[in-house]
Write a protein that holds these residues in place. Structure first.
Motif, short mmCIF file in Angstrom:
data_model
loop_
_atom_site.label_atom_id
_atom_site.label_comp_id
_atom_site.label_asym_id
_atom_site.label_seq_id
_atom_site.Cartn_x
_atom_site.Cartn_y
_atom_site.Cartn_z
N THR A 295 0.83 -1.21 0.00
CA THR A 295 0.00 0.00 0.00
C THR A 295 0.86 1.26 0.00
OG1 THR A 295 -0.24 -0.19 2.42
CG2 THR A 295 -2.02 -1.07 1.06
N TRP A 296 1.99 1.23 0.70
CA TRP A 296 2.91 2.37 0.70
C TRP A 296 3.47 2.59 -0.70
CZ3 TRP A 296 4.06 6.46 3.46
CH2 TRP A 296 5.30 7.09 3.33
N SER A 297 3.86 1.54 -1.37
CA SER A 297 4.41 1.65 -2.72
C SER A 297 3.36 2.15 -3.71
CB SER A 297 4.95 0.29 -3.18
OG SER A 297 6.08 -0.09 -2.43
N TRP A 298 2.12 1.66 -3.57
CA TRP A 298 1.06 2.10 -4.48
C TRP A 298 0.77 3.59 -4.32
CZ3 TRP A 298 -2.31 -2.73 -3.01
CH2 TRP A 298 -1.75 -3.86 -3.60
N GLY A 299 1.04 4.13 -3.14
CA GLY A 299 0.87 5.57 -2.95
C GLY A 299 1.80 6.37 -3.84
N TYR A 300 3.01 5.89 -4.06
CA TYR A 300 3.93 6.58 -4.97
C TYR A 300 3.45 6.46 -6.41
CZ TYR A 300 7.41 7.37 -1.30
OH TYR A 300 8.06 7.80 -0.18
N GLN A 301 2.89 5.31 -6.78
CA GLN A 301 2.33 5.18 -8.12
C GLN A 301 1.18 6.17 -8.32
OE1 GLN A 301 5.02 2.49 -9.46
NE2 GLN A 301 3.30 3.15 -10.70
N LEU A 302 0.38 6.35 -7.30
CA LEU A 302 -0.72 7.31 -7.35
C LEU A 302 -0.19 8.72 -7.58
CD1 LEU A 302 -3.70 8.16 -6.90
CD2 LEU A 302 -3.23 8.11 -4.44
N MET A 303 0.84 9.10 -6.85
CA MET A 303 1.40 10.44 -7.00
C MET A 303 2.04 10.64 -8.37
SD MET A 303 2.98 11.28 -3.23
CE MET A 303 3.44 9.65 -2.66
N ALA A 304 2.68 9.60 -8.88
CA ALA A 304 3.38 9.72 -10.16
C ALA A 304 2.42 9.76 -11.34
CB ALA A 304 4.37 8.57 -10.33
N THR A 305 1.35 9.00 -11.28
CA THR A 305 0.44 8.88 -12.42
C THR A 305 -0.81 9.73 -12.30
OG1 THR A 305 -0.77 7.01 -11.46
CG2 THR A 305 1.21 6.49 -12.76
N TRP B 146 -4.78 3.39 -8.40
CA TRP B 146 -3.87 3.07 -7.30
C TRP B 146 -4.53 3.33 -5.95
CZ3 TRP B 146 -0.36 0.03 -8.91
CH2 TRP B 146 0.08 0.12 -10.23
N ALA B 147 -5.36 4.36 -5.87
CA ALA B 147 -6.11 4.59 -4.64
C ALA B 147 -7.13 3.48 -4.41
CB ALA B 147 -6.80 5.95 -4.71
N ASP B 148 -7.75 3.00 -5.51
CA ASP B 148 -8.66 1.85 -5.38
C ASP B 148 -7.94 0.67 -4.75
OD1 ASP B 148 -10.49 3.44 -6.70
OD2 ASP B 148 -10.60 2.19 -8.50
N ARG B 149 -6.71 0.45 -5.17
CA ARG B 149 -5.95 -0.70 -4.68
C ARG B 149 -5.53 -0.52 -3.22
NH1 ARG B 149 -2.88 -1.37 -10.54
NH2 ARG B 149 -4.52 -2.69 -11.44
N ILE B 150 -5.15 0.69 -2.86
CA ILE B 150 -4.82 0.97 -1.46
C ILE B 150 -6.06 0.75 -0.60
CG2 ILE B 150 -4.15 2.78 0.17
CD1 ILE B 150 -2.53 4.03 -2.19
N GLU B 151 -7.19 1.27 -1.06
CA GLU B 151 -8.44 1.15 -0.31
C GLU B 151 -8.83 -0.32 -0.11
OE1 GLU B 151 -12.26 3.62 -1.10
OE2 GLU B 151 -12.45 1.79 -2.31
N GLY C 125 6.06 -4.78 14.05
CA GLY C 125 6.34 -3.36 13.93
C GLY C 125 5.66 -2.74 12.73
N ASN C 126 5.71 -3.43 11.59
CA ASN C 126 5.26 -2.86 10.32
C ASN C 126 3.75 -2.64 10.27
OD1 ASN C 126 5.74 -1.84 7.77
ND2 ASN C 126 6.50 -3.74 6.91
N VAL C 127 2.99 -3.44 11.01
CA VAL C 127 1.54 -3.29 11.00
C VAL C 127 1.13 -1.89 11.43
CG1 VAL C 127 1.17 -4.06 13.39
CG2 VAL C 127 -0.62 -4.45 11.67
N HIS C 128 1.96 -1.23 12.22
CA HIS C 128 1.59 0.08 12.75
C HIS C 128 1.70 1.20 11.73
CE1 HIS C 128 0.93 -1.51 16.69
NE2 HIS C 128 2.05 -2.18 16.58
N ARG C 129 2.22 0.90 10.56
CA ARG C 129 2.32 1.90 9.51
C ARG C 129 1.06 1.95 8.64
NH1 ARG C 129 5.99 0.42 5.68
NH2 ARG C 129 6.24 2.59 5.05
N ILE C 130 0.28 0.89 8.63
CA ILE C 130 -0.78 0.76 7.62
C ILE C 130 -1.82 1.88 7.72
CG2 ILE C 130 -2.62 -0.70 6.72
CD1 ILE C 130 -1.00 -3.13 7.77
#
Length: 689
Positions: A337-347, A352-357, A417-422
């Motif tokens: 989901t973090w990576s897809w956020g960059y795709q959203l910003m770039a394109t 990409w927001a659908d996929r994050i959601e 640890g990583n779960v707290h970023r989502i």
């Protein structure tokens, strides 16, 4: 490194002032929250992030984040190793770590530090902020003479250890540098300077080995805030160096030959997710189309070959198939989901927001115990039990990674640890600045945003009132000192075919873009109310071995299996209050759905509870929506047993219906959102009516 008494006292005063100011919701909050104009930071972005804290969660979203902060979000450092250790705050070694893996504890605690810092920022949680800032402050005040930040244990650029832990930890520094408060300008500048010095003086290779390349994310962040061309050159040279080894499966399986051929991925999920975003970030700063084409092709492989129904690819730990038994690591939810956020910003493409959601509303809550006291390392669309020996993945069969634990994985504690970023990252990225000077609502949920918009950079606040994704209506109320003209972009999810928009109760027409947004260009007056309605429909999806799944709008639906919960305390990793949990089924789960072949959704009835607007709604513990379906019991579909140990059970694959004993009695089942379940059936066999 020692500090004088005066220096310690001065630092303590600075720390307290930082905490006081970092928590204040400034009325003059800047939209970018950074030291440079947004266009200077990422000149080729279609959408740009707001500062952590610019978006404030409300309603059910705030309630969930507050529960996270009250439980593992703040308590993990008192519960389980390595979070109980002083990693990033003075602990240089641990004898229990195997040679060559001494970076593990720093990676794992780095995940928690980043997530907890962002969680504190979106909630204005001063206590949690202070807890995390202690570690960040130590790292910043104990830089080596050449600027190196981090443990001396793996500073040697020629050693086996690498710079992956910095890539994880430095994301918390970037959040601090962008925090919205009057003091953050100077604090942020200090962080930027420290990171620049670290990278420019470091002798390590960032093209190899393994995950060193992921530092390109922070290197470019630093470049955007300094304009130092040496950092851009470092990032681009590292990527070119990485491309020479990228075909190796241990390096991410990102050779151009495989990427552009759209082959299935032969790589570790986290490694691929953290690496494939880098060309999109390089595009944001350089505008070179080849970078963007590469990142989009790398992403396509995921969706063409590996995507599971809950919105995350099968990654256990490596990319795999998409049967009812394929799993994914919880780290992959945070990292994809973090990576897809960059795709959203770039394109600027709403897909990409659908996929994050989809991942955030299904896979993420589906891997977390609803009281936020435990989570799974591996979770699955079909999991009929979750014990310390029920992992059904062939390579980890019989392992403990499917049990609900405060720190699943134990020594390899990344997911804890990583779960707290989502969800903090979901909240931070709900709103973005558009390249046209307006605002874009990219992820929906109850929230408030403050940002500067329009030709005159005027401050506005927009309140988003909704129980989405549990209802179809989203209301936006505009607050400003005077009328403000700016473009407002509203995402139209790909699953929604007939959106409706009104302004102050009157139907409005916006500009529908090819990128999935509805853009309203007008002068907004204080008190204007926009109402976006996104009609949801039920859909049937088909999966291997004759499996079927049901979804409604952005939510996937599952049969929740009632569980018997058994607590187990494991020294060093759990406590009596926060034990590991084994869940075994106590309700029937062995059903096949009766679906009409010609009209698959006929007879599938959607229902919503009437008290949806309750302020106390906890949608994951008390699901407000449901699907009612007809089913038949498959009487010989049973838990699998270990041939060598009949007491050890596993979730079975879908049954072969041609040889199965199917009951002639029809029953009605109530399915609930995937994220509301812990044990569940999501992929069902389809039986004849």
């Amino acid at each position: 490194m020692g500090e004088s008494k005066a220096a310690v006292e001065a630092n303590e005063v600075s720390r307290r002032e930082f905490l006081r100011l970092a928590i204040i919701s400034s009325a003059m909050l800047m939209g970018t929250g950074s030291m440079l104009d947004g266009e200077q930071l990422t000149p080729h972005a279609r959408l740009r992030e707001l500062a952590p804290g610019a978006v404030r969660p409300e309603g059910w979203l705030r309630g969930m984040l507050e529960k996270q902060a009250a439980q593992l979000g703040s308590k993990l450092p008192q519960i389980s190793w390595p979070f109980t250790g002083a990693y990033w705050a003075g602990e240089e070694k641990d004898e229990s770590i195997k040679p060559g893996q001494s970076w593990f504890p720093w990676e794992q605690k780095g995940y928690w530090i980043d997530g907890a810092m962002r969680l504190a920022m979106v909630l204005d949680d001063e206590a949690l902020m202070e807890q995390v800032w202690t570690t960040i402050r130590y790292t910043l005040t104990h830089a080596d003479t050449d600027g190196y930040l981090g443990p001396q244990l793996f500073k040697d650029p020629t050693g086996d250890d690498h710079r992956w832990p910095q890539a994880v930890f430095f994301r918390s520094l970037t959040a601090c540098a962008e925090a919205p408060s009057p003091m953050m300008g100077e604090t942020g500048k200090g962080i930027v300077d420290a990171m620049r010095k670290h990278y420019l003086n470091d002798k390590a290779s960032y093209g190899t080995p393994e995950r060193n390349i992921t530092n390109v994310e922070s290197i470019l962040w630093c470049y955007g805030r300094t304009g130092d061309a040496r950092l851009l050159a470092l990032a681009e040279n590292a990527w070119q160096e990485y491309m020479k080894v990228a075909g190796n499966k241990d390096r991410g399986d990102l050779s151009p030959m495989h990427v552009y051929a759209d082959t299935p991925i032969n790589s570790h999920g986290v490694t691929y997710a953290e690496t494939m975003k880098l060309p999109a970030i390089l595009y944001l700063y350089t505008g070179k189309e080849d970078y963007l084409k590469f990142s989009e092709a790398a992403e396509r492989r995921i969706f063409d070959h590996h995507m599971l129904i809950d919105g995350i690819p099968s990654t256990s730990e490596w990319y795999s198939t998409v049967t009812s038994l394929d799993l994914h690591e919880t780290c992959d939810i945070a990292d994809h989901t973090w990576s897809w956020g960059y795709q959203l910003m770039a394109t600027g493409d709403s897909v990409w927001a659908d996929r994050i959601e989809r991942a955030s509303f299904n896979a993420a809550p589906g891997a977390i115990k609803k009281d936020w006291k435990a989570l799974q390392y591996m979770s699955c669309p079909n999991q009929f039990l979750a014990t310390l020996n029920s992992d059904h993945h062939p390579k980890g069969r019989g392992g403990f990674k499917m049990a609900y634990q405060p720190n699943p994985g134990k020594r390899i504690a990344c997911c804890g640890g990583n779960v707290h970023r989502i969800f903090p990252n979901y909240a931070i990225r709900m709103w973005m600045q558009a390249a046209d000077g307006g605002l874009a609502a990219v992820l929906y949920g109850p929230s408030k945003v403050k940002a500067n918009v329009g030709a005159e950079n005027e401050l506005v606040e927009i309140e988003q009132t909704t129980n989405y994704p549990f209802e179809e209506e989203i209301r936006f109320t505009i607050y400003a000192r005077r009328a403000v003209r700016f473009p407002l972009s509203l995402r139209i999810p790909g699953w929604c075919k007939s959106p409706r928009l009104t302004v102050n109760g009157v139907a409005a027409m916006g500009e529908q873009t090819t990128k999935g947004f509805l853009v309203l260009r007008r002068t907004f007056k204080p008190g204007d109310v926009l109402t976006l309605t996104l009609p949801m429909r039920t859909a049937v999806t088909h999966w291997p071995q004759g499996g079927v799944g049901l979804e409604h709008g952005p939510l996937v639906y599952s049969l929740a299996i009632k569980a018997n919960w058994k607590p187990i305390v494991e020294e060093k990793y759990t406590t009596v209050e926060y034990p590991s949990w084994e869940a075994t089924p106590v309700s029937d789960w062995n059903y096949g759905l009766i679906l009409n072949a010609a009209q698959p959704t006929k007879g599938v009835d959607f229902a919503r509870k009437p008290n949806l607007a309750s302020e106390n709604l906890d949608p994951w513990e008390n699901p407000p929506t449901m699907l009612n379906v007809l089913a038949r019991k498959i009487e010989d579909w049973e838990l699998q047993s270990n041939p060598q140990n009949s007491t050890q059970k596993f979730t079975p694959p879908l049954p072969e219906l041609s040889t199965s004993k199917v009951s002639q009695t029809m029953e009605q089942l109530t399915l609930v959102p995937y994220g509301s379940t812990e044990l569940r059936v999501t992929i069902f066999p389809a039986v004849k009516a």
